[in-house]
Design a protein around this motif. Structure first.
Motif, PDB file in Angstrom:
ATOM      1  N   THR A  12      -0.460  20.432 -16.092  1.00 39.20           N
ATOM      2  CA  THR A  12       0.944  20.039 -15.999  1.00 39.20           C
ATOM      3  C   THR A  12       1.305  19.139 -17.175  1.00 39.20           C
ATOM      4  O   THR A  12       0.451  18.466 -17.746  1.00 39.20           O
ATOM      5  CB  THR A  12       1.237  19.314 -14.676  1.00 39.20           C
ATOM      6  OG1 THR A  12       0.570  18.045 -14.659  1.00 39.20           O
ATOM      7  CG2 THR A  12       0.761  20.152 -13.487  1.00 39.20           C
ATOM      8  N   LEU A  29       7.921  23.850 -15.243  1.00 39.93           N
ATOM      9  CA  LEU A  29       7.649  22.983 -14.092  1.00 39.93           C
ATOM     10  C   LEU A  29       8.304  21.629 -14.325  1.00 39.93           C
ATOM     11  O   LEU A  29       8.019  20.947 -15.306  1.00 39.93           O
ATOM     12  CB  LEU A  29       6.137  22.813 -13.897  1.00 39.93           C
ATOM     13  CG  LEU A  29       5.688  21.715 -12.921  1.00 39.93           C
ATOM     14  CD1 LEU A  29       6.214  21.990 -11.519  1.00 39.93           C
ATOM     15  CD2 LEU A  29       4.164  21.595 -12.905  1.00 39.93           C
ATOM     16  N   PHE A  80       8.847  18.266 -12.076  1.00 42.16           N
ATOM     17  CA  PHE A  80       8.588  17.573 -10.816  1.00 42.16           C
ATOM     18  C   PHE A  80       9.811  16.811 -10.301  1.00 42.16           C
ATOM     19  O   PHE A  80       9.848  16.432  -9.129  1.00 42.16           O
ATOM     20  CB  PHE A  80       7.422  16.602 -10.972  1.00 42.16           C
ATOM     21  CG  PHE A  80       6.070  17.266 -10.936  1.00 42.16           C
ATOM     22  CD1 PHE A  80       5.841  18.362 -10.134  1.00 42.16           C
ATOM     23  CD2 PHE A  80       5.018  16.778 -11.700  1.00 42.16           C
ATOM     24  CE1 PHE A  80       4.597  18.977 -10.082  1.00 42.16           C
ATOM     25  CE2 PHE A  80       3.770  17.378 -11.658  1.00 42.16           C
ATOM     26  CZ  PHE A  80       3.562  18.488 -10.847  1.00 42.16           C
ATOM     27  N   MET A 138      12.301  18.898  -6.993  1.00 46.85           N
ATOM     28  CA  MET A 138      11.358  19.259  -5.939  1.00 46.85           C
ATOM     29  C   MET A 138      11.742  20.553  -5.219  1.00 46.85           C
ATOM     30  O   MET A 138      10.894  21.228  -4.639  1.00 46.85           O
ATOM     31  CB  MET A 138      11.243  18.116  -4.928  1.00 46.85           C
ATOM     32  CG  MET A 138      10.545  16.873  -5.473  1.00 46.85           C
ATOM     33  SD  MET A 138       8.859  17.203  -6.032  1.00 46.85           S
ATOM     34  CE  MET A 138       8.105  17.701  -4.487  1.00 46.85           C
ATOM     35  N   MET A 174       9.727  23.668  -6.337  1.00 46.80           N
ATOM     36  CA  MET A 174       8.269  23.668  -6.278  1.00 46.80           C
ATOM     37  C   MET A 174       7.694  24.924  -5.625  1.00 46.80           C
ATOM     38  O   MET A 174       6.657  25.446  -6.049  1.00 46.80           O
ATOM     39  CB  MET A 174       7.776  22.420  -5.541  1.00 46.80           C
ATOM     40  CG  MET A 174       7.934  21.140  -6.337  1.00 46.80           C
ATOM     41  SD  MET A 174       7.151  21.218  -7.967  1.00 46.80           S
ATOM     42  CE  MET A 174       5.463  21.516  -7.495  1.00 46.80           C
ATOM     43  N   ASP A 184       8.983  11.168  -7.123  1.00 45.54           N
ATOM     44  CA  ASP A 184       8.923  12.627  -7.223  1.00 45.54           C
ATOM     45  C   ASP A 184       7.960  13.052  -8.331  1.00 45.54           C
ATOM     46  O   ASP A 184       7.096  13.913  -8.127  1.00 45.54           O
ATOM     47  CB  ASP A 184      10.313  13.203  -7.510  1.00 45.54           C
ATOM     48  CG  ASP A 184      11.190  13.273  -6.277  1.00 45.54           C
ATOM     49  OD1 ASP A 184      10.646  13.174  -5.154  1.00 45.54           O
ATOM     50  OD2 ASP A 184      12.418  13.419  -6.421  1.00 45.54           O
ATOM     51  N   GLY A 229       5.457  15.333  -6.635  1.00 46.10           N
ATOM     52  CA  GLY A 229       5.230  16.524  -7.443  1.00 46.10           C
ATOM     53  C   GLY A 229       3.769  16.952  -7.472  1.00 46.10           C
ATOM     54  O   GLY A 229       3.428  18.080  -7.067  1.00 46.10           O
ATOM     55  N   THR A 264       2.499  17.934  -3.950  1.00 44.75           N
ATOM     56  CA  THR A 264       3.058  19.206  -3.485  1.00 44.75           C
ATOM     57  C   THR A 264       2.422  20.386  -4.201  1.00 44.75           C
ATOM     58  O   THR A 264       2.098  21.411  -3.582  1.00 44.75           O
ATOM     59  CB  THR A 264       4.589  19.229  -3.703  1.00 44.75           C
ATOM     60  OG1 THR A 264       5.186  18.150  -2.992  1.00 44.75           O
ATOM     61  CG2 THR A 264       5.184  20.540  -3.208  1.00 44.75           C
ATOM     62  N   LEU A 265       2.224  20.268  -5.496  1.00 44.64           N
ATOM     63  CA  LEU A 265       1.578  21.337  -6.259  1.00 44.64           C
ATOM     64  C   LEU A 265       0.149  21.550  -5.779  1.00 44.64           C
ATOM     65  O   LEU A 265      -0.309  22.693  -5.604  1.00 44.64           O
ATOM     66  CB  LEU A 265       1.590  21.002  -7.750  1.00 44.64           C
ATOM     67  CG  LEU A 265       0.967  22.044  -8.687  1.00 44.64           C
ATOM     68  CD1 LEU A 265       1.668  23.393  -8.555  1.00 44.64           C
ATOM     69  CD2 LEU A 265       1.017  21.545 -10.141  1.00 44.64           C
TER      70      LEU A 265
END
Length: 313
Positions: free
Chosen positions: A43, A98, A100, A103, A106, A148, A153, A156-157
């Motif tokens: 990322t 991507l 973050f 959201m 995602m 976030d 971020g 969640t990923l």
């Protein structure tokens, strides 16, 4: 005839230096062999650290999925990696937008990442947003944005990619965090809070997924110093000497190539936790655990001195 004693120490130094060089070369070779053909997601690949990691893992033969917020910068990185690259030794990276801070996107991002190869071997969570400001001047919106990018971020990923890792009983998740995920200093409340949250999440995750053969690593470093040394300036008003020394050590950053190499070594050796910091921040970590009142007093005194210095200017 025996060797003169005066020659023993220089020979030991030469021998130790040679052994250390050979050890590093062997570990570098092993690192490359470990990640070859592996699917690696990075990322914020267009940042200084992200680009260094991309170069390192690309040369090692990894199948890269490079994520970033800017398509033009991703394409530029793609060109730098593939130009003059040997297609028999390397793989052309895949690019994914991507962000973050968005959201809501995602779920689509996770699906796009999974479409690239159908699975992920290694996830390197490198994204970060920094902030230095007094608590009362930081808006709730900015607090949420930092959370976030630095916490929600990456977590969640990781959760989105976890099911395939569990089903394959294999995978490695690396959180590039900060020493402020362990040690909070004044005027960085939102940043430190987000890093503390991320540290706690991935510590919990490590224990929960160990039975599936999944490795979770955290790398806590002082700030990434990607700039040239600053010019000499006029001395500032005198402040608390001890706090000034601690702050200088805390902000004595690590260079992106050094940190990228540490990430490669962490993946190779499957380390679970790495602290990349100078002695003073390490001592501060121990003080936080063993003598917190002393550390709190030093930090508070430093804040008072900094306010006084501003008033004198």
């Amino acid at each position: 005839m025996g060797m003169p004693s005066v020659m023993v120490l220089p020979l030991l130094i030469v021998f130790a230096a040679g052994a250390y060089y050979i050890y590093n070369e062997v570990m570098q070779f092993m690192s490359k062999s470990v990640v070859r053909n592996k699917v690696v997601v990075i990322t914020d690949a267009v940042s200084g650290l992200g680009a260094e990691c991309a170069q390192l893992f690309h040369k090692a033969g990894a199948r890269l999925i490079l994520c970033g917020t800017n398509w033009d910068k991703l394409e530029s990185l793609y060109e730098s990696l593939t130009t003059d690259a040997d297609p028999s030794e390397t793989f052309a990276p895949k690019l994914v937008i991507l962000d973050f801070s968005d959201m809501d996107s995602m779920e689509d991002v996770v699906a796009e990442v999974m479409e690239c190869y159908g699975y992920v071997d290694t996830l390197i969570c490198n994204s970060s947003m920094k902030l230095k400001a007094p608590v009362q001047s930081v808006s709730l919106e900015l607090d949420r944005n930092i959370m976030d990018i630095n916490y929600f971020g990456p977590s969640t990923l990781a959760k989105g990619l976890l099911p395939t890792m569990i089903s394959r009983r294999s995978g490695h998740i690396v959180l590039v965090s900060s020493i402020q995920g362990k040690l909070a200093v004044p005027f960085r409340s939102s940043y430190a809070a987000s890093k503390h949250a991320a540290q706690a999440f991935f510590d919990c995750l490590r224990a929960e997924v160990e039975e599936y053969g999944i490795i979770v690593s955290t790398i806590s470093h002082t700030f990434i110093n990607a700039s040239d040394p600053p010019p000499v300036v006029e001395p500032a008003p005198k402040t608390n000497a001890l706090l000034e020394y601690i702050n200088n050590q805390l902000t004595h950053g690590v260079r992106p190539p050094v940190l990228a190499n540490e990430i490669m070594q962490t993946v190779n050796r499957k380390r679970k936790e790495v602290v990349l910091a100078h002695p003073i921040p390490r001592v501060a970590l121990y003080l936080r655990s063993l003598f917190p009142p002393f550390l709190f007093a030093v930090l508070a005194a430093g804040v008072k001195d900094s306010v006084l210095a501003e008033q004198m200017q």
